[in-house]
Write an enzyme that holds these catalytic residues in place. Structure first.
Site, PDB file in Angstrom:
ATOM      1  CE  LYS A  85      56.495  23.079 -65.394  1.00 16.60           C
ATOM      2  NZ  LYS A  85      55.612  22.667 -64.940  1.00 16.60           N
ATOM      3  NE  ARG A  86      59.967  27.990 -70.216  1.00 16.41           N
ATOM      4  CZ  ARG A  86      60.757  28.588 -69.690  1.00 16.41           C
ATOM      5  NH1 ARG A  86      61.595  29.217 -71.077  1.00 16.41           N
ATOM      6  NH2 ARG A  86      60.636  29.422 -68.785  1.00 16.41           N
TER       7      ARG A  86
END
Ligand code: GLU
Ligand code: ZN
Length: 484
Positions: free
Chosen positions: A252-253
């Site tokens: 999700k980064r």
């Protein structure tokens, strides 16, 4: 390996608050195979990590599965003959299996403390800095069973190899001396993944375990457990990874990885399935598939082991392709996508016919349901709001004349024929020596409150003569107000 009989596959998420897009891909392959074969798709919740496994976090995964249309035949909510389907409810069973392994001398209690293991590791690293530390088997032959905290370790063979044929990766062979005495059960009585997975896959009569290739290294451990228990293992298929643009694990980064994010953005569920199926499966050069086609065409010989790079732009293009094509997203499904979004803004079409005709006008341009709903809002508003550009477009010198003439062209009742009205309008515009673009803009502003919209005469056809006339008159008032 597995016996003939009907296919039983499973998806076994560890709940983490959302369905990861890579997890959805794994679920999809299992679901497609079950549906293709008329088999059974089991959903099993691997919630032994108590901290991360709240009810809400499971709920989010189930909701995302449902939204994607991946229905399960056994599992949470639906039950089934092999339950419970939550690992947290199966602890007694894992303990029973572990006890039987200990009784047969195939597993043993290890009382080594953290400190002792750390010291052993340090000593090993000092002596053999290049070799990874493995548990030295300190408790292997221990006969006493003091009432002290302990883990349970598997007594791994030190010679030979553990081999299997993976449906995607082919022959995988692992020397047994790499499979040191791994832990089956923690000191708090919680099972480790490999043990729980084997017990469940066996008890749930799974015929094929298909999962991400990040589990490839676990499979030999699991095979040793199957062998120790005298159980028949399932077949295995390991699936390539979904990587980010740089080739790292998708996280999700660097991208939106929650299925929920795509739903919120207004992607149709079937476009999500269509995009993620390409991470491992292909069918010639064909890019676009409906879920029904995927079910029909899916087979393991078309699954490759090459990892794929996740590309949000391509994903968006697939979503758009699905939305603009009526054969892929029929009006009914399109309506299901936009209706809640319209309702959230207090807007409700007069009837299905009006909604479908509005959909036809936004289809060629809306890339998501969210865009579609916002583009079509003006159709359903009682009072229009005009943005700054629309107000400007309603304040030019010839605006009143254009609007007055347009009003005169609109029939009193019945339906508006877009093509016919356009021809009449154009003839008049030419006769006035105006440019079509200049004449159309105030009409558009009056009808939609915006300066960008679907085709003007299509808009009139959807609005119908009554609302078209009302809005043109309202625009005329604004125009007069603006010029006096
Ligand atoms: N809970 C594991 C995961 O989410 C399941 C792995 C498997 O399918 O065996 O990765
Ligand atoms: Zn020990």
């Amino acid at each position: 390996m597995s016996t003939a009989g009907s296919v039983r596959v499973r998806y076994a998420p560890s709940p983490s608050g959302y369905l990861h897009i890579g997890g959805a891909r794994t679920a999809l392959f299992n679901w497609l195979w079950a549906r293709n074969q008329g088999g059974t798709f089991v959903l099993r919740v691997e919630d032994t990590d108590q901290e991360r496994s709240s009810i809400e976090s499971v709920r989010a995964v189930l909701d995302a599965m449902k939204w994607l249309g991946m229905d399960w035949d056994e599992g949470p909510e639906v039950g089934g003959p092999h339950g419970p389907y939550f690992q947290s409810e199966r602890r007694a069973r894992y303990r029973e299996v572990v006890e039987s392994l200990i009784a047969q001398g195939k597993a043993y209690r290890c009382y080594c403390t953290k400190e002792e293991l750390a010291a052993a590791r340090e000593a090993h690293n000092a002596q053999f800095p290049k070799q990874p530390f493995v548990y030295p088997g300190t408790c292997r032959n221990r006969k006493d069973t003091p009432d002290l905290p302990h883990v349970v370790r598997f007594l791994a063979p030190q010679t030979g190899s553990t081999d299997f044929i993976d449906k995607v990766f082919g022959k995988v062979s692992t020397p047994n001396n790499q499979l040191y005495d791994f832990v089956l059960m923690r000191s708090d009585g919680f099972p480790l993944y490999n043990l729980a997975c084997v017990v469940d896959d066996h008890d749930m009569a799974i015929t094929l375990a298909a999962r991400g290739r990040d589990h490839l290294g676990n499979t030999p451990h699991q095979l040793l457990i199957y062998a120790a228990l005298g159980w028949q293992p399932p077949d295995f298929a390991h699936l390539p990874m979904m990587l980010d643009a740089k080739g790292a694990k998708l996280s999700k980064r660097t991208a939106s990885v929650a299925v929920q994010d795509y739903r919120d953005r207004g992607y149709p569920a079937q476009a999500v399935l269509n995009y993620i199926v390409r991470f491992g499966w292909s069918y010639g050069d064909q890019e676009i598939f409906t879920p029904a086609q995927l079910v029909e065409l899916f087979s393991w010989d078309r699954v490759s082991k090459s990892d794929g790079k996740f590309d949000e732009k391509k994903f968006a293009d697939v979503a758009f392709e699905h939305l603009k094509t009526p054969e892929l997203t029929p009006n009914e499904r399109y309506a299901e996508g936009v209706t809640p979004l319209l309702a959230a803004n207090g807007l409700k079409p007069a009837d299905t016919a009006q909604l479908y005709s509005a959909i036809a006008t936004v289809r060629p341009r809306a890339r998501t349901f969210v865009e579609a709903a916002s583009t079509m809002e003006f159709y359903f508003k009682g009072t229009l709001d005009y943005d700054a550009a629309a107000r400007a477009a309603l304040s030019g010198a010839q605006v009143a004349a254009v609007l007055e003439h347009t009003i005169s062209l609109v029939p009193q009742e019945g339906a508006i024929e877009a093509a016919a009205l356009e021809a009449q309008f154009k003839a008049w515009v030419d006769s006035q020596g105006m440019k079509m673009k200049d004449a159309a803009q105030p009409v558009r502003a009056a009808l939609t409150g915006r300066t960008v919209s679907p085709g003007l005469f299509d808009v009139m056809a959807v609005l119908g003569p009554k609302v078209t006339s009302e809005r043109l008159r309202q625009g005329l008032q604004l125009a007069r107000g603006a010029t006096t």
